[in-house]
Design an enzyme around this catalytic site. Structure first.
Site, short mmCIF file in Angstrom:
data_model
loop_
_atom_site.label_atom_id
_atom_site.label_comp_id
_atom_site.label_asym_id
_atom_site.label_seq_id
_atom_site.Cartn_x
_atom_site.Cartn_y
_atom_site.Cartn_z
N SER A 133 0.86 -1.18 0.00
CA SER A 133 0.00 0.00 0.00
C SER A 133 0.89 1.23 0.00
CB SER A 133 -0.91 0.00 1.24
OG SER A 133 -1.56 1.25 1.39
N TYR A 157 -2.17 -0.73 10.37
CA TYR A 157 -2.26 -1.04 8.94
C TYR A 157 -0.97 -0.66 8.22
CZ TYR A 157 -4.06 -1.06 4.15
OH TYR A 157 -4.24 -1.30 2.81
#
Length: 589
Positions: A459, A472
């Protein structure tokens, strides 16, 4: 190894006897497999076994090889004209009323190019699949074009292929090749091939090898110099041709086939990240491609799924028939990626915790163009479940060529509000799920020894800090570093590793993301708001899927996707202080 259950017959032609083996239903279309040097028909055993469920499969020992007899004298007994006589005799014996689908590897392909380009075989060949063996006529024209109009690039191509053809010069020397094959080379050849091609021990036929190799030297002596000096000007294929090119072939340059489209009007091209002896190392892949190609032309190639998989999509040549496994494939980026590979003709294993969603992805992948697709249920965070999945995939579908570790979950909330349970859950899926996939499927790729590619979905959060996404971002940063480490470790084994780093993409991860430190009602409100914001951004997962295919094709290391991801990547490298300032901003939730 071997041709268990094969029916054997002898075909007499030109004073010799050819040993012919048949498998499958003789009423089905006939696929005729021709072996190369210094092999015998047994080199095709695994491919033949896979094809026999659908077709009438025929193999024969080329004259002077295996159990077929040799011509007397040897000199002049292996010309392409006499090899064509042998082919026609076998074809007439096993399929007198219908043309055969011809497949050739190495010298089997060299002679098959002759069969498919001479007038007297017209109407006897329905299709031709070529691998690791050019037409000598086309090769001769390829050389002349580069010698008549030399450029640095063309000279480099000539020198490169010249170096790869060292063995051809050796085989033209008198007596020495025969002595070498009947001496130490013949004894050591299986071990050499097992080491170079990564074949299992005992996986190469040995009984007639020294004699086969000695006889087969005349294939080179009877044909190469004559054809390269005076290539036929009319060597056009009169049947559809499928060209399969192993990209790691030590004996033949990929550039050798640059002009083949001029000679084969109905050409389908495939490339395979593998070495020379693909009938032994990649039988699952070859059987899939050959079967689809044969069926396409049996069905008339009009709108069949096999016809679509043979040539659709930008990356059809690169990924057609390869086995691609995608985790998190029930929705979002995973489903879009499965569809993109399916459109390129790949075989798909769609994996997800959602069994129904995985099955639906597989079903749609088949409609899009995948020759085969399967839905499998597994929780990537469960080590034992992943081990069982890896064993099942290898046993039932084959070794994965491309692994896409895409499954992931979202978690927002400050560090102090994130519980140990929240940390464990996000790391189990986002990091350990990737580790399990890389370890299990990456090991299978490495043991096969034919390369492959691993894609890990990270990501932009991997390099863009945020006060709202500590857990995350940490999991994705770990995935990014894991990918970089694996890339370094596996490069020597021909296995590429890519980290894909999307930014804001319109998927359902936002509507299912967890928010730490808030009650259920507030979590639901934030999920709806974030889903709405991502929807307004409306960056489709299909663009991420395109980036994944491009990353594999080009072996890219780190691929930011979306403008904000690319911008953050640049800032992380050239202005990290600006990123840190952005990280302190309150998120719009």
């Amino acid at each position: 190894m071997g041709l268990a259950g094969a029916r054997e017959r002898w075909v007499r032609t030109g004073g010799i006897e050819l040993c012919v083996a048949e498998l499958g239903d003789a009423s089905q279309p006939t696929v005729l497999l021709v072996h190369g040097y210094p092999d015998s028909k047994e080199v095709w055993s695994e491919v033949a076994r896979r094809l026999a469920d659908r077709f009438h499969v025929v193999l024969y020992d080329v004259r002077g090889h295996g159990r077929s007899t040799a011509p007397t004298p040897l000199r002049g007994g292996f010309t392409l004209e006499k090899l064509t006589d042998d082919f026609l005799a076998v074809a007439d014996a096993v399929s007198p009323d219908a043309p055969v689908h011809l497949v050739g590897h190495d010298w089997g392909s060299v002679q098959a190019w002759e069969f498919v380009t001479v007038k007297r075989t017209e109407g006897r060949i329905a299709s031709f699949t070529s691998m690791s063996g050019p037409s000598l006529d086309h090769f001769g024209h390829w050389i002349k074009k580069r010698m008549n109009r030399p450029t640095p690039r063309r000279v480099g191509q000539l020198l490169g292929q010249g170096a790869k053809s060292w063995y051809v010069y050796m085989l033209h020397t008198p007596v020495l090749p025969e002595l070498a094959w009947r001496g130490p080379l013949g004894k050591q050849w299986p071990k050499i091939l097992q080491r170079v091609e990564k074949l299992p021990a005992g996986d190469y036929p040995t009984p007639s090898l020294p004699q086969d190799a000695a006889h087969g030297a005349w294939l080179y002596r009877d044909n190469i110099r004559a054809r390269l000096r005076r290539p036929r000007p009319d060597a056009y294929a009169h049947a559809p041709v499928q060209l399969i090119t192993p990209t790691g072939d030590a004996f033949l340059s990929e550039r050798l086939y640059d002009d083949v489209g001029e000679w084969a009007p109905q050409l389908t091209r495939r490339s395979l990240p593998a070495k020379h002896w693909i009938p032994r190392t990649r039988p699952d892949q070859l059987a899939s491609w050959i079967g689809d190609f044969v069926q396409t032309h049996e069905d008339g190639a009009a709108g069949t799924a096999a016809g679509q998989s043979a040539g659709r999509g930008t990356y059809a040549e690169r990924f057609g028939g390869q086995l691609v496994l995608v985790t998190g494939a029930a929705s979002g980026i995973g489903r879009a990626t499965a569809f993109a590979f399916a459109e390129a003709g790949a075989r798909i294993v769609a994996v997800d915790r959602d069994a129904e969603g995985a099955a639906r992805t597989a079903e749609m992948a088949r409609l899009i163009g995948a020759p085969d697709a399967w839905g499998e249920t597994a929780d990537v965070s469960d080590e034992q479940a992943m081990e069982k999945l890896a064993e099942k995939v290898a046993a039932e579908y084959g070794i994965v060529d491309v692994l896409v570790n895409n499954a992931g979950i979202g978690l927002a909330g400050s560090f102090l509000q994130t519980s140990p349970e929240d940390w464990k859950k996000v790391l189990d899926v986002n990091l350990w799920g990737v580790i399990h996939g890389c370890r299990l499927f990456g090991r299978q790729m490495a043991e096969r020894g034919q390369g492959g590619h691993i894609v890990n979905t990270a990501s932009a959060a991997a390099y863009q800090p945020s006060k709202a996404l500590p857990a995350y971002s940490t999991s994705k940063a770990a995935v990014l570093m894991l990918s970089e480490c694996l890339r370094a470790e596996l490069a020597g084994q021909g296995i590429g590793v890519s980290a894909i780093c999307p930014g804001i993409v319109n998927t359902n991860i936002t509507s299912t993301a967890r928010f730490a430190g808030v009650d259920a009602e507030e979590e639901k409100r934030r999920q709806k708001r974030s889903a709405r914001l991502y929807g307004l951004r409306n960056y489709p997962p299909e663009k991420v899927a395109d980036a994944i295919l491009r990353a594999v094709a080009k072996n890219q290391a780190v691929v930011p996707v979306t403008p904000e991801a690319r911008g953050a990547r640049l800032l992380s490298r050239f202005s990290p202080r600006a990123l840190r300032a952005i990280a302190r901003l309150e998120p719009p939730l």
